[in-house]
Design a protein around this motif. Structure first.
Motif, PDB file in Angstrom:
ATOM      1  N   GLY A 128       0.801  -1.217   0.000  1.00  0.00           N
ATOM      2  CA  GLY A 128       0.000   0.000   0.000  1.00  0.00           C
ATOM      3  C   GLY A 128       0.833   1.266   0.000  1.00  0.00           C
ATOM      4  N   ARG A 129       2.126   1.111  -0.125  1.00  0.00           N
ATOM      5  CA  ARG A 129       3.024   2.263  -0.025  1.00  0.00           C
ATOM      6  C   ARG A 129       2.762   3.306  -1.110  1.00  0.00           C
ATOM      7  N   THR A 130       2.501   2.884  -2.326  1.00  0.00           N
ATOM      8  CA  THR A 130       2.266   3.842  -3.413  1.00  0.00           C
ATOM      9  C   THR A 130       1.005   4.649  -3.145  1.00  0.00           C
ATOM     10  N   THR A 131      -0.057   3.962  -2.758  1.00  0.00           N
ATOM     11  CA  THR A 131      -1.301   4.665  -2.438  1.00  0.00           C
ATOM     12  C   THR A 131      -1.110   5.569  -1.236  1.00  0.00           C
ATOM     13  N   ALA A 132      -0.447   5.064  -0.212  1.00  0.00           N
ATOM     14  CA  ALA A 132      -0.195   5.873   0.983  1.00  0.00           C
ATOM     15  C   ALA A 132       0.658   7.081   0.642  1.00  0.00           C
ATOM     16  N   THR A 133       1.605   6.896  -0.249  1.00  0.00           N
ATOM     17  CA  THR A 133       2.457   8.016  -0.655  1.00  0.00           C
ATOM     18  C   THR A 133       1.645   9.092  -1.356  1.00  0.00           C
ATOM     19  N   LEU A 134       0.794   8.692  -2.287  1.00  0.00           N
ATOM     20  CA  LEU A 134      -0.043   9.677  -2.993  1.00  0.00           C
ATOM     21  C   LEU A 134      -0.984  10.390  -2.038  1.00  0.00           C
ATOM     22  N   ILE A 135      -1.657   9.624  -1.190  1.00  0.00           N
ATOM     23  CA  ILE A 135      -2.585  10.233  -0.235  1.00  0.00           C
ATOM     24  C   ILE A 135      -1.823  11.083   0.765  1.00  0.00           C
TER      25      ILE A 135
END
Length: 168
Positions: A128-135
């Motif tokens: 989930g790092r990519t999503t967490a990074t964007l958010i």
């Protein structure tokens, strides 16, 4: 329970006093208060630095996190410019009197919780790092934009009232 304990013990120590300070300031803001303009800019400075640090903390090989940060900052800057509450200026002392409101407490806790939650997700869930990074970048950008707009609004109003004082 074990997961929550692991999150707490791996949280940097500076996070706890920061949270306590933000809650304390939010509770104080529920009552009308008189302070200097510079002291009223402490919370915005904390959140602006925090928002910028999340943006600059990691090298990104894609532009999406940066674009989400910029878009969110640009979206909330005008919101803060138009919703920052007016204050009274004591022309003799230069201090401002702000009305009491629960909004700063809610805002401080909400922004802190969002930033903290995103940091935890990024640390524990590699998928989930990519999503967490964007958010996370969007939240950081929104926070920075909001508090930058609030700072501009406060300083603009202060300067306007000081200028009117000098003219009379």
């Amino acid at each position: 329970m074990k997961f929550a304990w692991q999150v707490l013990i791996h949280t940097p120590l500076w996070v706890f006093p920061l949270f306590a300070y933000l809650v304390w300031l939010g509770i104080k803001a529920m009552q009308p208060r008189t302070t200097t303009i510079w002291r009223s800019l402490i919370v915005p400075a904390v959140f602006i630095v925090w928002g910028l640090s999340r943006l600059l903390s990691r090298q990104q090989d894609v532009m999406w996190p940066l674009l989400s940060w910029v878009a969110a900052a640009l979206a909330l800057l005008p919101v803060a410019l138009s919703t920052t509450q007016p204050f009274e200026l004591d022309h003799k002392t230069g201090e401002i009197t702000r009305p009491g409101s629960v909004v700063p407490l809610i805002r401080n806790v909400t922004v802190f919780t969002l930033q903290y939650s995103i940091a935890v997700i990024a640390a524990v869930d590699p998928d989930g790092r990519t999503t967490a990074t964007l958010i996370g970048r969007a939240v950081s950008g929104a926070t920075t934009g909001y508090f930058l707009g609030r700072t501009i609004a406060l300083l603009r109003q202060y300067r306007k009232q000081r200028k009117a004082d000098v003219a009379t």
